[in-house]
Scaffold this active site. Structure first.
Site, short mmCIF file in Angstrom:
data_model
loop_
_atom_site.label_atom_id
_atom_site.label_comp_id
_atom_site.label_asym_id
_atom_site.label_seq_id
_atom_site.Cartn_x
_atom_site.Cartn_y
_atom_site.Cartn_z
N ASP A 1 -65.09 -44.56 38.78
CA ASP A 1 -64.42 -45.83 38.44
C ASP A 1 -62.91 -45.60 38.36
O ASP A 1 -62.46 -44.62 37.75
CB ASP A 1 -64.88 -46.33 37.04
CG ASP A 1 -66.40 -46.43 36.93
OD1 ASP A 1 -67.02 -46.76 37.96
OD2 ASP A 1 -66.92 -46.15 35.84
N ASP B 1 -57.99 -47.24 29.39
CA ASP B 1 -59.08 -46.25 29.29
C ASP B 1 -58.51 -44.89 28.92
O ASP B 1 -59.00 -44.18 28.03
CB ASP B 1 -59.80 -46.11 30.64
CG ASP B 1 -60.70 -47.29 30.98
OD1 ASP B 1 -60.73 -47.68 32.17
OD2 ASP B 1 -61.34 -47.82 30.06
N GLU C 1 -66.81 -40.32 28.18
CA GLU C 1 -67.19 -40.96 29.43
C GLU C 1 -66.07 -40.83 30.45
O GLU C 1 -66.28 -40.82 31.65
CB GLU C 1 -67.50 -42.44 29.19
CG GLU C 1 -67.96 -43.14 30.47
CD GLU C 1 -68.00 -44.64 30.33
OE1 GLU C 1 -67.31 -45.34 31.10
OE2 GLU C 1 -68.68 -45.10 29.42
N GLU C 2 -64.83 -40.72 29.93
CA GLU C 2 -63.66 -40.69 30.82
C GLU C 2 -63.33 -39.30 31.34
O GLU C 2 -62.35 -39.12 32.07
CB GLU C 2 -62.44 -41.29 30.09
CG GLU C 2 -62.60 -42.74 29.69
CD GLU C 2 -62.88 -43.69 30.86
OE1 GLU C 2 -63.51 -44.73 30.66
OE2 GLU C 2 -62.48 -43.33 32.00
N ASP D 1 -67.73 -43.34 24.42
CA ASP D 1 -67.07 -44.17 25.43
C ASP D 1 -65.88 -44.81 24.72
O ASP D 1 -66.06 -45.70 23.90
CB ASP D 1 -68.05 -45.24 25.95
CG ASP D 1 -67.42 -46.10 27.03
OD1 ASP D 1 -68.13 -46.93 27.62
OD2 ASP D 1 -66.20 -45.94 27.28
N LEU E 1 -63.46 -46.84 25.51
CA LEU E 1 -63.20 -48.27 25.68
C LEU E 1 -64.22 -48.84 26.66
O LEU E 1 -64.04 -48.83 27.87
CB LEU E 1 -61.76 -48.50 26.18
CG LEU E 1 -61.27 -49.95 26.05
CD1 LEU E 1 -61.26 -50.39 24.58
CD2 LEU E 1 -59.86 -50.08 26.63
N ASP E 2 -65.33 -49.32 26.10
CA ASP E 2 -66.40 -49.85 26.94
C ASP E 2 -66.12 -51.33 27.23
O ASP E 2 -65.73 -52.07 26.34
CB ASP E 2 -67.74 -49.72 26.23
CG ASP E 2 -68.86 -50.21 27.13
OD1 ASP E 2 -69.33 -49.43 27.97
OD2 ASP E 2 -69.20 -51.40 27.05
N GLU F 1 -73.46 -44.27 25.66
CA GLU F 1 -73.74 -45.70 25.46
C GLU F 1 -75.15 -45.96 24.94
O GLU F 1 -75.34 -46.51 23.85
CB GLU F 1 -73.52 -46.44 26.80
CG GLU F 1 -72.07 -46.40 27.29
CD GLU F 1 -71.91 -46.80 28.75
OE1 GLU F 1 -72.85 -46.64 29.56
OE2 GLU F 1 -70.81 -47.29 29.09
#
Ligand code: AFP
Length: 280
Positions: free
Chosen positions: A35, A41, A64-65, A83, A85-86, A227
Site C-alpha cells: 500500500d 501512516d 503493520e507499516e 496498526d 492508523l487504520d 487487526e
C-alpha cells in the site's frame, strides 16, 4: 500492563493532533503489503514506536507499516502488534479512523494475546482496553487525560450489519446471508474503517462486522496480528464471537507470517452463529 495502556494513551493524543493538523497526502513510500503510505501512516507509526519503546516491559514491536519486527530490549515481557492508523484512507475526508494494539507474550499467535486496545479518533478521542475480566471504555477529557467511562458488554443479538469486502466478488452464500439480514430489518453501518465500525457495534450492544474471503481475495484483507486478533480479544471478552470462515476462533489462529490475513467475522453470538451456518 497499566504502563502499556498509558503509553498507548500518550501516542493517541499525539496522533489525534497530527490527524487534526498534518498533511493528509501520500508519501513516496509503500508498506510491506504494497500500500502507498500516507504521510500520516508514517507519522503515526513513528509516534507509536517512540512512545512504546520507552516502556520497560516491552520486548519488541511489530507494526503493520513495517516489514520486519523491531526489537526493543532483551528483557521485557510483551510483544506489541499494532496498526498505527487504520482506515487512514479516510483521513482526507475527515471520517473517524483508529489505532489498534495487540499485546502478546512470547509470540504473535492468538493464544498468546494477553490484552488488546484500540483508539477511535472521532469527534471525541475514545480508547477501549480489554484485559483480564473487563472491556473498558475510556474517553479523553478537556485536560487531555483519559477518564474511565464504563465497561462494555455485547447482547446476544443486535441490529447492525457492517458488510466488508468488494461486493462483486462476494461468494453467493455470503451474499445470501447478508441480504437475509437486511430483509429482516438490520441496519447498514459501514464506513470503510474497521475501528469505528466495530466500535459502533460494541457500543450499541450487538450486530456483525464481516470481512469475508472473496473470489479476488480468498484470504480477505484484515491482518491477524495488527487487526483481527486484537478485536477478537475485545469481542470475546465483551461476550461476543470472533471467527474465521470455517467457524474457528480467530484466537486459536497461528499465523505463519505476522502480516498474514484471514476472513473474519466479529459480533454478537446470534449473528455470528448464523453467518457460520450460512458457510456450512
Ligand atoms: P485502510 O487502512 O487502507 O484504509 O484500510 C482499512 C481497512 O483495513 C479496515 O479498516 C476496513 O474495514 C477495510 O480496510 C475496508 O476495506 P474495503 O475498502 O475493501 O471495504
Amino acid at each position: 500492563m497499566k504502563e502499556v495502556f498509558e503509553g498507548i494513551a500518550k501516542a493517541a493524543a499525539r496522533i489525534a493532533d497530527a490527524l487534526a493538523h498534518d498533511d493528509t497526502g501520500y508519501s513516496d513510500n509503500k508498506n510491506s503489503t504494497g500500500d502507498v503510505q500516507l504521510k500520516l501512516d508514517i507519522r503515526s507509526d513513528y509516534i507509536v514506536e517512540e512512545e512504546l519503546s520507552r516502556i520497560e516491559t516491552i520486548h519488541a514491536l511489530a507494526s503493520e507499516e513495517k516489514e520486519s519486527i523491531t526489537p526493543i530490549r532483551d528483557g521485557g515481557q510483551y510483544l506489541i502488534g499494532y496498526d498505527p492508523l487504520d482506515g487512514s484512507s479516510l483521513a482526507d475526508v475527515d471520517l473517524s479512523v483508529g489505532s489498534i494494539f495487540g499485546i502478546y507474550e512470547n509470540s504473535f499467535v492468538g493464544a498468546n494475546i494477553v490484552a488488546a486496545s484500540y483508539v477511535v479518533y472521532g469527534p471525541r478521542i475514545e480508547m477501549v482496553t480489554a484485559y483480564k475480566r473487563n472491556v473498558e471504555l475510556w474517553r479523553q477529557d478537556r485536560s487531555g487525560e483519559f477518564r474511565f467511562v464504563q465497561t462494555l458488554q455485547l447482547k446476544d443479538k443486535g441490529k447492525l450489519v457492517a458488510p466488508g469486502g468488494t461486493q462483486q466478488f462476494w461468494y453467493p452464500h455470503h451474499k445470501k446471508f447478508v441480504d437475509q439480514l437486511f430483509s429482516e430489518g438490520y441496519r447498514l453501518r459501514y464506513s470503510g474503517g474497521m475501528v469505528p465500525d466495530l466500535h459502533q457495534i460494541l457500543i450499541k450492544g450487538g450486530g456483525i462486522f464481516s470481512y469475508p474471503g472473496t473470489s479476488d481475495k480468498p484470504q480477505g484483507k484484515i491482518r491477524y496480528v495488527f487487526e483481527s486478533l486484537p478485536f477478537a480479544k475485545v469481542f470475546e471478552m465483551a461476550g461476543g464471537l470472533a471467527l474465521n470462515d470455517r467457524g474457528e476462533r480467530l484466537l486459536d489462529s497461528v499465523p505463519k507470517n505476522h502480516h498474514d490475513t484471514s476472513p473474519c467475522f466479529f459480533g454478537s453470538k446470534t449473528e455470528i452463529e448464523r453467518a457460520i451456518a450460512a458457510y456450512k
